[in-house]
Design an enzyme around this catalytic site. Structure first.
Site, PDB file in Angstrom:
ATOM      1  CB  SER A 193      -0.905   0.071   1.052  1.00  0.00           C
ATOM      2  OG  SER A 193      -0.078   0.117   2.352  1.00  0.00           O
ATOM      3  CE  LYS A 194      -2.748   6.428  -1.960  1.00  0.00           C
ATOM      4  NZ  LYS A 194      -3.517   6.828  -3.124  1.00  0.00           N
ATOM      5  NE  ARG A 195      -3.068   5.398   5.184  1.00  0.00           N
ATOM      6  CZ  ARG A 195      -4.267   5.180   5.670  1.00  0.00           C
ATOM      7  NH1 ARG A 195      -4.670   4.224   6.623  1.00  0.00           N
ATOM      8  NH2 ARG A 195      -5.381   5.943   5.325  1.00  0.00           N
TER       9      ARG A 195
END
Ligand code: GLU
Length: 494
Positions: A252-254
């Site tokens: 995930s981009k987090r």
């Protein structure tokens, strides 16, 4: 058999490394078998899809060298390759399913469906349409249509028994039909859902092998049933394991930069990115870790695919990139480095930023060096200010990141508007608001004008730098993030 594969991204954001991963395996399988690799844009969600995203997906695939044989920009015998332009085709097949009795019109209101879902969930059951409209007589349906009642078209699903899914990489998978919803095929606005469009298009485009992420396995029964209803042959299914963050959660981009553009801007070589993605799901017969796309194609074999949870580790990718860079001869190295430097910042774009600020050329490097850095070296004390405490600084950085993630245009004016709007929404003076953003982006409190610099850096690097600075300040815990999300939403509602 003439092998045909496809990658079918939804243009709803930055081109994701997961899309590149699926494209790579689809490409290799098609090329190894002398077949075609197709690009199809799945833009059925009109609200979330954008032309900008479609363009950056195509740019990313081209940069990687995963050129498609048919698709947008290329044409081909099955045009159009954008689902938004194929509405009449889906209507035709939906009508066919209605006629054969394999689909039905459902007039249930959103409120009724919401209540149904809530009751099913509180009772611990699978949330599933209850078939209320299945038994409507032809007269009742005709009357409702005359009254212009809104409806969707759903597929019928067997009430009992199991569906057997054959996946080329797995043992047979059995899924009970009572776990499968009576999927909506056509929405109230007449547009198709993913499940319907994907079946119609894969069939009409002659796709023989569907290579996609394993998150779609549970949807396979719906697709298999639609192929049966329409009397079509089912393509072979190959579900690839999902890429993971180092903590094994879904990539995930987090937690990781996931935009292909980030890797391009940071100076990774496309060959290394492809090599790394290839390594995550497959291995060369001789165990060699460094291999080119051509070598992967030549040796490609489904038997060598691995089903483990592949962890996307940016340090490993960096190491591999180093191998690739060092294997270049001096001339190639110079060419690649010069191309990267030029793409990072066109000199004629940098000059207006520095002209008023330097007296001799030698002063250029310290002032503009941040344009060529990956992540600037930062320390928490750089962010100390009398105006904002740590909590407020984190809030400014996180809110800026969220706003930038939703921003489609990338010009100095649009960035300025975005920040002044956000500062106002947060009740902060623009100067106080911008101070930490300045440091996050440039690593210094003095640098060329922020907005123009951001344009030169590109949105992927700017977002990564904001994220990096949040990390430098100690990061944001899950609980804290929830709190921030809530206050961000409240602020947006005004
Ligand atoms: N549009 C889908 C996605 O972006 C495609 C899934 C598939 O390959 O069937 O994930």
């Amino acid at each position: 058999m003439n092998v045909r594969t496809r990658v079918a991204p939804s243009p709803t954001g930055d081109p994701h490394v997961g899309t590149a991963y699926m494209a790579l395996f689809s490409y290799c399988f098609a090329k190894k078998n002398g077949g075609e690799f197709i690009l199809r844009i799945e833009d059925t969600d009109g609200d979330r899809s954008s032309k900008e995203s479609e363009k950056s997906i195509m740019d990313a695939l081209k940069w990687l060298g995963l050129d498609w044989d048919e698709g947008p920009g290329k044409g081909g015998p099955h045009e159009p390759y954008r689902q938004s332009q194929r509405k009449v085709i889906y209507e035709k097949y939906a009508e066919e399913l209605l006629q054969s009795g394999n689909a039905f019109r459902c007039f249930c209101s959103k409120d009724r469906l919401d209540d149904l879902r809530k009751t099913q969930i509180t009772e611990g059951n699978t949330s599933r349409y209850d078939g209320a409209c299945l038994g409507l007589s032809d007269e009742v349906v005709a009357q409702k249509l005359r009254d212009r009642e809104s409806y969707v078209i759903r597929m019928k699903v067997p009430e009992s028994g199991t569906c057997v899914v054959h996946d080329e990489l797995r043992e047979r998978i059995e899924i009970a039909w009572d776990q499968i919803d009576m999927q909506v095929l056509i929405k109230a606005d007449g547009s198709p859902t993913y499940h319907f469009a994907v079946v119609v298009d894969d069939h009409l485009m002659g796709i023989t092998h569907i290579i996609r992420g394993e998150e779609w396995i549970n949807s396979a029964p719906k697709h298999i049933l639609l192929y049966q209803y329409l009397g079509w042959d089912m393509p072979r299914l190959i579900h690839m394991p999902l890429l993971r963050n180092p903590d094994k959660s879904k990539l995930s981009k987090r937690k990781n930069p996931t935009a292909v553009g980030f890797y391009k801007d940071m100076g990774f070589m496309p060959e290394a990115v492809l090599n790394y993605l290839g390594m995550l799901g497959w291995s060369m017969p001789d165990g060699e870790e460094k291999f080119s796309l051509d070598e992967m194609v030549a040796n490609f074999d489904l038997d060598r695919l691995t089903l483990g949870a592949p962890v996307f580790d940016i340090d490993k990718l960096k190491w591999l990139n180093g191998l690739w860079l060092r294997s270049l001869d001096a001339a190639e190295y110079e060419l690649k480095l010069a191309t990267w430097l030029r793409e990072r910042s066109e000199l004629h774009e940098v000059i207006p930023l520095i002209k008023e600020r330097i007296d001799i050329f030698a002063e250029m490097a310290p002032l503009s060096g941040f344009l060529f850095e990956g992540m600037p070296s930062l320390s928490p004390d750089l962010f100390e200010s009398k105006k904002l405490d740590r909590e407020d600084t984190l809030k400014v950085l996180q809110f800026s990141l969220w706003r930038l993630e939703n921003e489609k245009s990338w010009s100095s004016q649009s960035i300025q508007d975005l920040f002044s709007g956000l500062a106002e929404d947060m009740g902060l003076k623009i100067r106080d608001f911008l101070a930490p953003v300045f440091i996050a982006i440039s690593g210094k409190s003095v640098s060329p004008p922020l907005f123009q610099s951001m344009v030169l850096l590109g949105s992927d690097i700017c977002k990564a730098r904001l994220k990096h600075s949040i990390g430098v300040l100690g990061g944001i815990s899950k609980k804290h993030l929830k709190r921030l999300e809530k206050s961000y939403e409240e602020m947006n509602r005004g």
